[in-house]
Motif scaffolding. Structure first.
Motif, PDB file in Angstrom:
ATOM      1  N   THR A   1       0.904  -1.172   0.069  1.00  0.00           N
ATOM      2  CA  THR A   1       0.085   0.052  -0.090  1.00  0.00           C
ATOM      3  C   THR A   1       0.951   1.455   0.127  1.00  0.00           C
ATOM      4  N   LEU A   2       2.044   1.193   0.392  1.00  0.00           N
ATOM      5  CA  LEU A   2       2.935   2.341   0.489  1.00  0.00           C
ATOM      6  C   LEU A   2       3.738   2.387  -0.973  1.00  0.00           C
ATOM      7  N   LEU A   3       3.790   1.433  -1.475  1.00  0.00           N
ATOM      8  CA  LEU A   3       4.525   1.353  -2.815  1.00  0.00           C
ATOM      9  C   LEU A   3       3.615   1.760  -3.879  1.00  0.00           C
ATOM     10  N   ILE A   4       2.449   1.660  -3.830  1.00  0.00           N
ATOM     11  CA  ILE A   4       1.578   1.944  -4.908  1.00  0.00           C
ATOM     12  C   ILE A   4       1.746   3.477  -5.108  1.00  0.00           C
ATOM     13  N   PRO A   5       1.504   4.190  -4.064  1.00  0.00           N
ATOM     14  CA  PRO A   5       1.673   5.832  -4.472  1.00  0.00           C
ATOM     15  C   PRO A   5       2.929   6.195  -5.030  1.00  0.00           C
ATOM     16  N   SER A   6       4.104   5.682  -4.646  1.00  0.00           N
ATOM     17  CA  SER A   6       5.228   5.981  -5.418  1.00  0.00           C
ATOM     18  C   SER A   6       5.324   5.445  -6.986  1.00  0.00           C
ATOM     19  N   ASN A   7       4.686   4.243  -7.156  1.00  0.00           N
ATOM     20  CA  ASN A   7       4.508   4.049  -8.738  1.00  0.00           C
ATOM     21  C   ASN A   7       3.683   4.911  -9.269  1.00  0.00           C
ATOM     22  N   ILE A   8       2.654   5.378  -8.619  1.00  0.00           N
ATOM     23  CA  ILE A   8       1.724   6.555  -9.324  1.00  0.00           C
ATOM     24  C   ILE A   8       2.559   7.730  -9.597  1.00  0.00           C
ATOM     25  N   LEU A   9       3.192   8.160  -8.951  1.00  0.00           N
ATOM     26  CA  LEU A   9       4.213   9.443  -8.968  1.00  0.00           C
ATOM     27  C   LEU A   9       5.029   8.891  -9.962  1.00  0.00           C
ATOM     28  N   PHE A  10       5.690   7.765 -10.348  1.00  0.00           N
ATOM     29  CA  PHE A  10       6.652   7.176 -10.919  1.00  0.00           C
ATOM     30  C   PHE A  10       6.007   7.330 -12.414  1.00  0.00           C
ATOM     31  N   GLU A  11       4.910   6.886 -12.700  1.00  0.00           N
ATOM     32  CA  GLU A  11       4.290   6.713 -13.952  1.00  0.00           C
ATOM     33  C   GLU A  11       3.882   8.178 -14.455  1.00  0.00           C
ATOM     34  N   ALA A  12       3.489   9.189 -13.575  1.00  0.00           N
ATOM     35  CA  ALA A  12       3.163  10.460 -13.884  1.00  0.00           C
ATOM     36  C   ALA A  12       4.298  11.170 -14.354  1.00  0.00           C
ATOM     37  N   ALA A  13       5.658  10.779 -13.557  1.00  0.00           N
ATOM     38  CA  ALA A  13       6.606  11.339 -13.842  1.00  0.00           C
ATOM     39  C   ALA A  13       7.240  11.154 -15.595  1.00  0.00           C
ATOM     40  N   LEU A  14       7.033   9.832 -15.573  1.00  0.00           N
ATOM     41  CA  LEU A  14       7.314   9.430 -17.189  1.00  0.00           C
ATOM     42  C   LEU A  14       6.549   9.893 -17.980  1.00  0.00           C
ATOM     43  N   SER A  15       5.207   9.985 -17.827  1.00  0.00           N
ATOM     44  CA  SER A  15       4.449  10.399 -18.693  1.00  0.00           C
ATOM     45  C   SER A  15       4.782  12.003 -18.925  1.00  0.00           C
ATOM     46  N   PHE A  16       5.068  12.793 -17.856  1.00  0.00           N
ATOM     47  CA  PHE A  16       5.506  14.204 -17.667  1.00  0.00           C
ATOM     48  C   PHE A  16       6.642  14.320 -18.678  1.00  0.00           C
ATOM     49  N   LEU A  17       7.591  13.446 -18.571  1.00  0.00           N
ATOM     50  CA  LEU A  17       8.765  13.591 -19.407  1.00  0.00           C
ATOM     51  C   LEU A  17       8.388  13.312 -20.997  1.00  0.00           C
ATOM     52  N   GLY A  18       7.194  12.756 -21.162  1.00  0.00           N
ATOM     53  CA  GLY A  18       6.989  12.322 -22.473  1.00  0.00           C
ATOM     54  C   GLY A  18       7.595  10.878 -23.117  1.00  0.00           C
ATOM     55  N   VAL A  19       7.657  10.082 -22.057  1.00  0.00           N
ATOM     56  CA  VAL A  19       8.080   8.453 -22.365  1.00  0.00           C
ATOM     57  C   VAL A  19       6.947   7.639 -21.776  1.00  0.00           C
ATOM     58  N   GLY A  20       6.089   8.067 -21.160  1.00  0.00           N
ATOM     59  CA  GLY A  20       5.061   7.328 -20.766  1.00  0.00           C
ATOM     60  C   GLY A  20       3.938   7.050 -21.759  1.00  0.00           C
ATOM     61  N   ILE A  21       2.613   7.522 -21.105  1.00  0.00           N
ATOM     62  CA  ILE A  21       1.411   7.407 -22.054  1.00  0.00           C
ATOM     63  C   ILE A  21       1.438   8.290 -23.037  1.00  0.00           C
ATOM     64  N   GLN A  22       1.226   7.952 -24.294  1.00  0.00           N
ATOM     65  CA  GLN A  22       1.123   9.114 -25.288  1.00  0.00           C
ATOM     66  C   GLN A  22      -0.100   9.600 -25.448  1.00  0.00           C
ATOM     67  N   PRO A  23      -0.236  10.693 -26.098  1.00  0.00           N
ATOM     68  CA  PRO A  23      -1.549  11.430 -26.650  1.00  0.00           C
ATOM     69  C   PRO A  23      -2.212  10.582 -27.879  1.00  0.00           C
ATOM     70  N   PRO A  24      -3.320  10.630 -28.033  1.00  0.00           N
ATOM     71  CA  PRO A  24      -4.217  11.270 -27.390  1.00  0.00           C
ATOM     72  C   PRO A  24      -4.946  10.665 -26.525  1.00  0.00           C
ATOM     73  N   GLN A  25      -4.321   9.319 -25.652  1.00  0.00           N
ATOM     74  CA  GLN A  25      -4.802   8.791 -24.731  1.00  0.00           C
ATOM     75  C   GLN A  25      -4.524   9.700 -23.614  1.00  0.00           C
ATOM     76  N   SER A  26      -5.382   9.948 -22.659  1.00  0.00           N
ATOM     77  CA  SER A  26      -5.322  10.890 -21.390  1.00  0.00           C
ATOM     78  C   SER A  26      -4.537  10.079 -20.323  1.00  0.00           C
ATOM     79  N   SER A  27      -3.754  10.877 -19.562  1.00  0.00           N
ATOM     80  CA  SER A  27      -3.208  10.300 -18.279  1.00  0.00           C
ATOM     81  C   SER A  27      -2.970  11.618 -17.677  1.00  0.00           C
ATOM     82  N   TRP A  28      -2.695  11.523 -16.114  1.00  0.00           N
ATOM     83  CA  TRP A  28      -2.511  12.619 -15.027  1.00  0.00           C
ATOM     84  C   TRP A  28      -1.124  13.070 -15.343  1.00  0.00           C
ATOM     85  N   GLY A  29      -0.088  12.455 -15.548  1.00  0.00           N
ATOM     86  CA  GLY A  29       1.231  12.773 -15.946  1.00  0.00           C
ATOM     87  C   GLY A  29       1.435  13.578 -17.054  1.00  0.00           C
ATOM     88  N   GLY A  30       0.531  13.117 -18.212  1.00  0.00           N
ATOM     89  CA  GLY A  30       0.546  13.764 -19.645  1.00  0.00           C
ATOM     90  C   GLY A  30      -0.157  15.002 -19.331  1.00  0.00           C
TER      91      GLY A  30
END
Length: 332
Positions: free
Chosen positions: A257-286
């Motif tokens: 339960t403590l690892l899940i939020p850090s993974n959420i932040l990691f996914e958001a960080a990768l999407s924020f940097l442009g190498v995670g979920i790609q548009p037009p699919q929506s993601s919080w980091g994107g």
């Protein structure tokens, strides 16, 4: 004088039976460890509130597509009539908030922000849960093996943990994600991006779980029930998976339960940097990535996805802290 004495004696003889009947009617029942943990968890109002928020978030993510269909939301439907053609910003105050668009619309395209947050919720939680499951599976098995067998096995697995922890994880994740954007393993598009994120985040985070499980196993391997299993002729694999792992469920659940939020932040960080979920699919980091260039003139566009990440991470952290206090008998 004789009759009263006999009546008193009869009453004295009947009194123990009445006492025993009262005791039987109020029989004291023992509580299992699970019941004790549940009672301790219920007393923690903050943890209960975190659990309620987590359940609501999971339900919203699982039902995001039906909810969008129910309310007539489309995360990719543009509304050019809601955008100022001169500034490409939403018309009106607070990012174009209205009765039809409760959280406003995004700049340039005018897509409904509530629909995009709902659409991005299942992506973020799916990646976080999948990566956590992978980390728990690898870390639990290798951690319990290292702690039980000790010696060379422990030394080898411990050094392997050190190697994984020494990796520049963010740079490595960026390199892998960027190199697999076109297609790989028969996957393309969104399934490929989700699979790559789950693998990268989960595979390189297992040493944290492995170290915790190893430390707990070093303590449990000296307990009486392990010695009894050995005395009865039980072999190593039986002791590992039937005796030790069931007693490690508590620490594993808490750290998960403590690892899940850090993974959420990691996914958001990768999407924020442009190498995670790609548009037009929506993601919080994107969404945060696209909001960077508008935060001065349209702060609503950045506040909404940022608040979604904040509430989700906070709820999981509160739940994890409550579970740790409930499952740890030494905590007050």
């Amino acid at each position: 004088m004789t009759a009263p004495i006999e009546t008193t004696g009869a009453a004295a003889q009947a009194q123990p039976e009445a006492v025993l009947e009262g005791v039987e009617s109020k029989r004291i029942e023992g509580r299992s460890l699970g019941q004790i943990a549940w009672l301790r968890f219920r007393r923690d109002k903050v943890a209960v509130a975190g659990a309620v928020v987590v359940v609501l978030l999971v339900l919203i993510a699982a039902l995001s597509r039906p909810l969008q269909a129910l309310f007539g939301l489309d995360p990719n439907l543009p509304h050019p009539d809601l955008i100022d053609s001169n500034t490409t910003l939403p018309k009106g105050d607070f990012g174009g908030m209205s009765g039809d668009h409760l959280l406003g619309v995004d700049p340039k395209f005018g897509r409904d922000l509530l629909a995009r947050i709902l659409e991005g919720s299942w992506v973020s939680l799916l990646v976080a849960f999948g990566a956590t499951l992978l980390s728990v599976a690898i870390g639990s098995v290798l951690g319990v093996v290292a702690g039980f067998y000790r010696g060379r096995v422990d030394a080898f697995i411990s050094r392997m943990m050190d190697v994984f922890l020494a990796f520049p994880l963010l740079l490595f994740a960026i390199a892998i994600s960027a190199s697999l954007q076109g297609g790989a393993f028969g996957l393309q598009g969104l399934p490929l991006h989700i699979s790559v994120l789950i693998f990268v985040i989960g595979f390189f985070n297992w040493p944290y779980m492995g170290r915790i499980v190893r430390a707990q196993t070093l303590s449990l391997r000296e307990r009486e029930f392990v010695s009894a299993a050995r005395g009865l002729g039980a072999r190593g694999p039986f002791i590992l998976f039937r005796e030790l792992l069931p007693n490690l469920v508590g620490p594993i659940i808490v750290y998960s339960t403590l690892l899940i939020p850090s993974n959420i932040l990691f996914e958001a960080a990768l999407s924020f940097l442009g190498v995670g979920i790609q548009p037009p699919q929506s993601s919080w980091g994107g969404t945060l990535t696209q909001a960077v260039k508008y935060y001065e003139v349209d702060p609503q566009y950045m506040i909404v996805p940022g608040l979604a990440i904040f509430v989700t991470v906070l709820a999981f952290n509160l739940l994890g802290d409550g579970l740790r206090d409930a499952l740890d008998p030494r905590s007050r």
